[in-house]
Design a protein around this motif. Structure first.
Motif, short mmCIF file in Angstrom:
data_model
loop_
_atom_site.label_atom_id
_atom_site.label_comp_id
_atom_site.label_asym_id
_atom_site.label_seq_id
_atom_site.Cartn_x
_atom_site.Cartn_y
_atom_site.Cartn_z
N GLY A 2 0.93 -1.13 -0.06
CA GLY A 2 -0.11 0.15 -0.01
C GLY A 2 0.81 1.24 -0.12
O GLY A 2 1.88 1.21 -0.43
N HIS A 3 0.20 2.35 0.47
CA HIS A 3 0.93 3.60 0.40
C HIS A 3 1.98 3.46 1.71
O HIS A 3 1.51 2.93 2.72
N PRO A 4 2.86 4.46 1.66
CA PRO A 4 3.75 4.41 2.63
C PRO A 4 3.29 5.06 3.89
O PRO A 4 2.29 6.07 3.76
N GLY A 5 3.65 4.57 4.88
CA GLY A 5 3.21 5.12 6.28
C GLY A 5 4.50 6.04 6.81
O GLY A 5 5.45 6.24 6.33
N PRO A 6 4.43 6.37 8.04
CA PRO A 6 5.30 7.11 8.64
C PRO A 6 6.66 6.37 8.53
O PRO A 6 7.85 7.17 8.30
N GLU A 7 6.97 5.14 8.52
CA GLU A 7 8.10 4.32 8.45
C GLU A 7 8.50 3.77 7.05
O GLU A 7 9.12 2.83 7.18
N GLY A 8 7.62 4.05 6.19
CA GLY A 8 7.84 3.45 4.91
C GLY A 8 6.66 2.68 4.26
O GLY A 8 5.71 2.79 4.87
N PRO A 9 6.80 1.82 3.41
CA PRO A 9 5.74 1.21 2.65
C PRO A 9 5.19 0.22 3.58
O PRO A 9 5.72 -0.51 4.65
N GLN A 10 3.94 0.17 3.42
CA GLN A 10 3.05 -0.77 4.48
C GLN A 10 2.36 -2.00 3.52
O GLN A 10 1.50 -1.68 2.75
N VAL A 11 2.95 -3.06 3.81
CA VAL A 11 2.53 -4.46 3.16
C VAL A 11 1.21 -4.60 3.82
O VAL A 11 1.19 -5.01 5.22
N ARG A 12 0.17 -4.94 3.08
CA ARG A 12 -1.27 -5.24 3.80
C ARG A 12 -1.71 -6.58 3.66
O ARG A 12 -2.52 -6.84 4.09
N VAL A 107 21.80 4.53 5.54
CA VAL A 107 20.39 4.26 5.64
C VAL A 107 19.73 5.72 5.20
O VAL A 107 19.89 6.50 5.89
N GLY A 108 18.81 5.43 4.12
CA GLY A 108 17.86 6.71 3.93
C GLY A 108 16.76 6.29 3.28
O GLY A 108 16.31 5.17 3.18
N GLY A 109 15.96 7.17 2.65
CA GLY A 109 14.63 6.78 1.85
C GLY A 109 14.64 7.52 0.44
O GLY A 109 15.60 8.54 0.17
N TYR A 110 13.83 6.78 -0.28
CA TYR A 110 13.80 7.23 -1.54
C TYR A 110 12.42 7.21 -2.32
O TYR A 110 12.02 6.07 -2.03
N GLU A 111 11.67 8.16 -2.64
CA GLU A 111 10.50 7.81 -3.24
C GLU A 111 10.65 7.50 -4.69
O GLU A 111 11.15 7.87 -5.45
N PRO A 118 13.18 2.24 1.87
CA PRO A 118 14.40 2.29 2.69
C PRO A 118 15.31 1.88 1.54
O PRO A 118 15.27 1.27 0.78
N VAL A 119 16.64 2.68 1.61
CA VAL A 119 17.73 2.46 1.07
C VAL A 119 18.97 2.28 1.80
O VAL A 119 19.02 3.04 2.85
N LEU A 120 19.92 1.44 1.26
CA LEU A 120 21.24 1.44 1.89
C LEU A 120 22.37 1.86 0.87
O LEU A 120 22.55 1.39 -0.10
N ASP A 121 22.74 3.30 1.03
CA ASP A 121 23.34 3.89 0.06
C ASP A 121 24.96 3.64 0.53
O ASP A 121 25.55 3.93 1.56
N CYS A 122 25.70 3.07 -0.61
CA CYS A 122 27.12 2.86 -0.50
C CYS A 122 27.85 3.89 -1.23
O CYS A 122 27.63 3.76 -2.33
N PHE A 123 28.92 4.36 -0.93
CA PHE A 123 29.82 5.42 -1.28
C PHE A 123 31.34 5.19 -1.52
O PHE A 123 31.78 4.73 -0.55
N TRP A 124 31.98 5.18 -2.46
CA TRP A 124 33.22 5.31 -2.92
C TRP A 124 33.90 6.54 -3.36
O TRP A 124 33.07 7.16 -4.14
N LEU A 125 35.32 6.79 -2.83
CA LEU A 125 35.92 7.58 -3.52
C LEU A 125 36.35 7.07 -4.95
O LEU A 125 36.42 5.88 -4.86
N THR A 159 21.78 11.48 2.57
CA THR A 159 23.14 10.28 3.04
C THR A 159 24.13 10.91 1.99
O THR A 159 25.33 10.57 2.41
N MET A 160 23.69 11.71 0.87
CA MET A 160 25.05 12.02 0.27
C MET A 160 25.56 13.13 1.14
O MET A 160 27.06 13.43 0.97
N ASP A 161 24.99 14.36 1.92
CA ASP A 161 25.67 15.30 2.62
C ASP A 161 26.59 14.43 3.71
O ASP A 161 27.50 14.73 3.96
N SER A 162 25.92 13.36 4.45
CA SER A 162 26.63 12.61 5.31
C SER A 162 28.08 12.03 4.85
O SER A 162 29.03 12.19 5.30
#
Length: 173
Positions: A2-12, A107-111, A118-125, A159-162
């Motif tokens: 379903g539509h996301p709740g305050p903590e992300g997608p809600q599986v009904r 850990v971040g969010g993506y519409e 929820p996303v797990l963003d990995c960054f490399w130089l 997450t990019m700022d971090s």
């Protein structure tokens, strides 16, 4: 789903048998025992550096069209995030990069498709291989520029700022 709740997608409903669920994930279907989780989707990004600067692209698509970001994207099914980072640099920037130090995971969010996932963003130089010229994919980005690592603008995703703050520390800036 379903539509996301305050903590992300809600599986009904149970994806296994269609039974209504009695709670949001993590939950086990009372009818068939199917376990439902909402796991973060992995992404991989490159902080392309040149001295004390990093390459940023302007998003051409939502979410965040018109905002500056770090090149990257979602990992494919069984793709290692480091391989995805190299692939995303090639697709978005038209260049081959050499990965450097791993900066971190955040850990971040993506519409996506009307839901906040929820996303797990990995960054490399990374560094652009010699002789390569940036050629943007216009579907993804409308412009690029170099910003100082120690004085970055606010980027499209927190997450990019971090990651940029942590990259500055790793680079000794």
């Amino acid at each position: 789903i379903g539509h996301p709740g305050p903590e992300g997608p809600q599986v009904r409903f149970c994806p296994g048998c269609g039974e209504p669920l009695d709670a949001p994930p993590p939950v086990e279907c009372l009818r068939c025992g199917y376990a439902i989780f909402v796991n973060a989707r992995p992404t991989a990004s490159v902080i392309v550096v040149d001295g004390g600067r990093f390459l940023s692209v302007k998003r051409a698509i939502d979410p965040g069209a018109g905002l500056w970001e770090i090149p990257g994207g979602f990992c494919d099914g069984w793709e290692h995030p480091a391989d995805a980072a190299v692939r995303e640099a090639r697709e978005e920037l038209g260049v081959r990069v050499v990965l450097g130090d791993f900066v971190g995971m955040y850990v971040g969010g993506y519409e996506f498709q009307g839901e906040l996932v929820p996303v797990l963003d990995c960054f490399w130089l990374a560094r652009i291989e010699p002789g390569q010229q940036v050629t943007l994919n216009p579907v993804e980005s409308s412009d690029f520029t170099w910003f100082e690592v120690k004085d970055p603008p606010s980027l499209a995703f927190p997450t990019m700022d971090s990651a940029i703050r942590d990259a500055a520390v790793r680079l000794g800036l």
